[in-house]
Enzyme design. Structure first.
Site, short mmCIF file in Angstrom:
data_model
loop_
_atom_site.label_atom_id
_atom_site.label_comp_id
_atom_site.label_asym_id
_atom_site.label_seq_id
_atom_site.Cartn_x
_atom_site.Cartn_y
_atom_site.Cartn_z
N CYS A 1 0.84 -1.29 0.08
CA CYS A 1 0.04 0.09 -0.26
C CYS A 1 0.87 1.22 -0.08
O CYS A 1 0.40 2.16 -0.79
CB CYS A 1 -0.96 0.11 1.24
SG CYS A 1 -0.38 -0.91 2.63
N HIS B 1 -2.90 5.96 4.65
CA HIS B 1 -1.53 6.02 4.87
C HIS B 1 -1.10 7.47 4.34
O HIS B 1 -1.34 8.06 3.17
CB HIS B 1 -0.81 5.26 4.01
CG HIS B 1 -0.99 3.77 4.67
ND1 HIS B 1 -1.87 3.29 5.75
CD2 HIS B 1 -0.57 2.52 4.17
CE1 HIS B 1 -1.92 1.93 5.77
NE2 HIS B 1 -1.20 1.38 4.82
P1 NAP Z 1 -8.45 -8.97 7.37
O1 NAP Z 1 -9.46 -7.71 7.25
O2 NAP Z 1 -8.06 -9.60 8.44
O3 NAP Z 1 -9.34 -10.28 6.14
C1 NAP Z 1 -8.54 -11.38 5.95
C2 NAP Z 1 -9.39 -12.23 5.00
O4 NAP Z 1 -8.75 -13.34 4.62
C3 NAP Z 1 -10.55 -12.62 5.32
O5 NAP Z 1 -11.72 -12.54 4.39
C4 NAP Z 1 -10.45 -13.79 5.91
O6 NAP Z 1 -11.48 -14.83 5.85
C5 NAP Z 1 -9.57 -14.51 4.79
N1 NAP Z 1 -8.55 -15.63 5.06
C6 NAP Z 1 -7.64 -15.79 6.08
N2 NAP Z 1 -7.27 -16.93 6.24
C7 NAP Z 1 -7.67 -17.80 5.33
C8 NAP Z 1 -7.81 -19.01 4.73
N3 NAP Z 1 -7.04 -19.92 5.34
N4 NAP Z 1 -8.32 -19.41 3.70
C9 NAP Z 1 -9.08 -18.48 3.16
N5 NAP Z 1 -9.09 -17.43 3.45
C10 NAP Z 1 -8.73 -16.86 4.64
O7 NAP Z 1 -7.16 -8.53 6.40
P2 NAP Z 1 -7.02 -7.62 5.18
O8 NAP Z 1 -6.49 -6.35 5.58
O9 NAP Z 1 -8.51 -7.71 4.28
O10 NAP Z 1 -5.88 -8.23 4.31
C11 NAP Z 1 -5.86 -9.43 3.94
C12 NAP Z 1 -4.45 -9.64 2.94
O11 NAP Z 1 -4.26 -8.91 2.05
C13 NAP Z 1 -3.30 -9.25 3.92
O12 NAP Z 1 -2.79 -10.47 4.70
C14 NAP Z 1 -2.15 -8.80 2.87
O13 NAP Z 1 -1.44 -9.99 2.67
C15 NAP Z 1 -2.92 -8.24 1.63
N6 NAP Z 1 -3.00 -6.75 1.98
C16 NAP Z 1 -2.42 -6.20 1.08
C17 NAP Z 1 -2.46 -4.66 1.10
C18 NAP Z 1 -1.75 -4.08 -0.23
O14 NAP Z 1 -1.16 -3.31 -0.03
N7 NAP Z 1 -1.73 -4.54 -1.43
C19 NAP Z 1 -2.96 -4.07 1.91
C20 NAP Z 1 -3.58 -4.82 2.91
C21 NAP Z 1 -3.44 -6.13 2.85
P3 NAP Z 1 -12.43 -15.20 6.99
O15 NAP Z 1 -13.69 -14.28 7.28
O16 NAP Z 1 -13.02 -16.54 6.76
O17 NAP Z 1 -11.38 -15.14 8.42
C1 3JM Z 2 -0.34 -5.90 4.27
O1 3JM Z 2 0.10 -13.47 5.31
C2 3JM Z 2 0.58 -12.30 5.86
O2 3JM Z 2 1.87 -12.22 6.21
C3 3JM Z 2 0.22 -10.94 5.55
C4 3JM Z 2 0.93 -9.86 6.04
C5 3JM Z 2 0.63 -8.45 5.16
C6 3JM Z 2 1.11 -7.98 3.95
C7 3JM Z 2 1.90 -8.93 3.22
O3 3JM Z 2 3.09 -9.04 3.64
O4 3JM Z 2 1.49 -9.54 2.38
C8 3JM Z 2 -0.48 -7.62 5.91
C9 3JM Z 2 -0.76 -6.34 5.43
C10 3JM Z 2 0.78 -6.80 3.53
C11 3JM Z 2 1.44 -6.25 2.39
O5 3JM Z 2 0.59 -5.74 1.65
O6 3JM Z 2 2.60 -6.35 2.11
#
Ligand code: NAP
Ligand code: 3JM
Length: 336
Positions: free
Chosen positions: A130, A243
């Site tokens: 992000c 951010h």
């Molecule tokens: P979050 O609000 O905690 O949501 C996590 C999501 O992943 C929920 O839908 C959860 O489903 C699902 N999940 C977790 N474990 C799983 C599994 N084993 N199998 C299937 N689904 C599963 O987190 P978030 O902020 O949305 O972020 C999710 C991920 O996106 C982060 O871990 C990171 O890698 C990525 N991310 C990327 C950016 C970016 O900059 N591109 C920014 C933020 C996050 P349940 O409802 O079933 O728990």
């Molecule tokens: C943003 O499963 C993980 O370790 C997710 C951690 C995470 C990440 C990541 O490293 O993919 C949380 C929030 C990010 C990201 O965008 O890099």
């Protein structure tokens, strides 16, 4: 018009929910939406285009007849299931850090390097971190006009970047503190309400955090320029959405603040808010829910010859995640 079956992996999370919202807002040509999550949420419902859709448990067979799969369920899920989705014929747009530095996976911010999308031998495209995504949108015109020698970055990152549990934690801590109750941090190692943590993701032996190194490595990959020197300090602040970052840029050629302001004023998806005498500058409260990147406090660094200072704010769930992913999807379907 051709329409596509789109899987959203992590559909119940904060990023996944934003994905559904942005797909809808942009009128992305969706035939069928397939919301996927863990067994915990199987059977729950998410809203899409005014309809309630049942969430399915993510399984190896989830990607039959899916053309696009947007992943945001953490690195471990992407590691295991992104290749499964690609094998089944879907183009994967992955939001986790897992594939970003893989040389066979393009890392794309469409305003900067849309051309990189064409070469995706694994069928996987990575969305940057992000903080990197919003920064490179603002840097692109400066890079093109004057070159970039070095970046010194300080970030102020919202709790929504950690996910839904962190949003709840900040809210609960504020309530507890106002009622004189003890605070019980669980997601973060310390109280986040009324505090700042100079700590995002794990620390490495070098003293940098993984989040800081994402900014260093991803910036070079997106510009295709390993010569840019980058250092970052990333901090978590008690803000729910957006951010913010201070970016000090040392350019190769001299560029004035007025020239930077003029370039950014016409840059795609950038809004300049830079009248500090009138209290006009970017702020999280103004950028929340928006797709654009907001830039202000544009000035020449008094301490070096070719230095520019910027303050950059964007919605981490939008340009930092869902909007960028949907922009990539829009580019991808042009060639389907
Ligand atoms: P979050 O609000 O905690 O949501 C996590 C999501 O992943 C929920 O839908 C959860 O489903 C699902 N999940 C977790 N474990 C799983 C599994 N084993 N199998 C299937 N689904 C599963 O987190 P978030 O902020 O949305 O972020 C999710 C991920 O996106 C982060 O871990 C990171 O890698 C990525 N991310 C990327 C950016 C970016 O900059 N591109 C920014 C933020 C996050 P349940 O409802 O079933 O728990
Ligand atoms: C943003 O499963 C993980 O370790 C997710 C951690 C995470 C990440 C990541 O490293 O993919 C949380 C929030 C990010 C990201 O965008 O890099």
């Amino acid at each position: 018009m051709q329409k596509y079956n789109v899987a959203v992996v992590g559909a119940t999370g904060v990023v996944g929910q934003e994905m559904l919202k942005v797909l809808e807002e942009r009128k992305f040509p969706v035939n069928k939406i397939i919301p996927l999550a863990s067994s915990r949420s199987a059977g729950a419902r998410v809203e899409f285009q005014g309809r309630e859709i049942v969430v399915q448990e993510l399984k190896a067979g989830s990607f039959q007849d899916v053309q696009l799969a947007l992943f945001s369920a953490g690195s471990a899920v992407s590691e295991k299931f992104a290749p499964v989705a690609a094998q089944a014929g879907a183009v994967v747009i992955d939001n986790t850090a897992f594939y970003r530095m893989d040389p066979q996976v393009p890392l794309v911010v469409p305003e900067v390097n849309a051309g990189a999308l064409k070469n995706r031998p694994k069928g996987i495209i990575a969305n940057p971190n992000c903080s990197t995504a919003q920064m490179v949108v603002a840097l692109k015109p400066i890079y093109a006009a004057a070159g970039i020698r070095r970046l010194v970055i300080s970030t102020y990152q919202a709790v929504s970047g950690t996910g839904k549990e962190a949003i709840d934690e900040l809210q609960q801590e504020v309530l507890d503190i106002l009622q004189m109750k003890p605070v019980k941090p669980a997601v973060y190692p310390h109280q986040i309400a009324f505090n700042i943590l100079p700590h995002i993701d794990d620390f490495l032996d070098s003293g940098y955090s993984k989040e800081e190194m994402k900014m260093v490595n991803e910036t070079k990959k997106i510009f295709g320029d390993d010569s840019i020197r980058v250092t970052a300090t990333t901090c978590r602040v008690p803000v729910f959405y957006c951010h913010s970052e201070c970016v000090n840029i040392e350019t190769r050629e001299k560029i004035t603040a007025a020239e930077v302001r003029a370039l950014l004023a016409k840059a795609e998806n950038v809004i300049v808010q830079d009248e500090p005498q009138k209290n006009i500058y970017p702020m999280p409260l103004l950028a929340a829910g928006r797709n654009e990147t907001f830039v202000g406090r544009i000035r020449e660094d008094i301490s070096i010859d070719n230095g520019i200072e910027l303050f950059i704010v964007s919605d981490n769930l939008r340009k930092g995640a869902a909007f960028n992913a949907v922009q990539i999807a829009e580019e991808v379907i042009k060639d389907f």
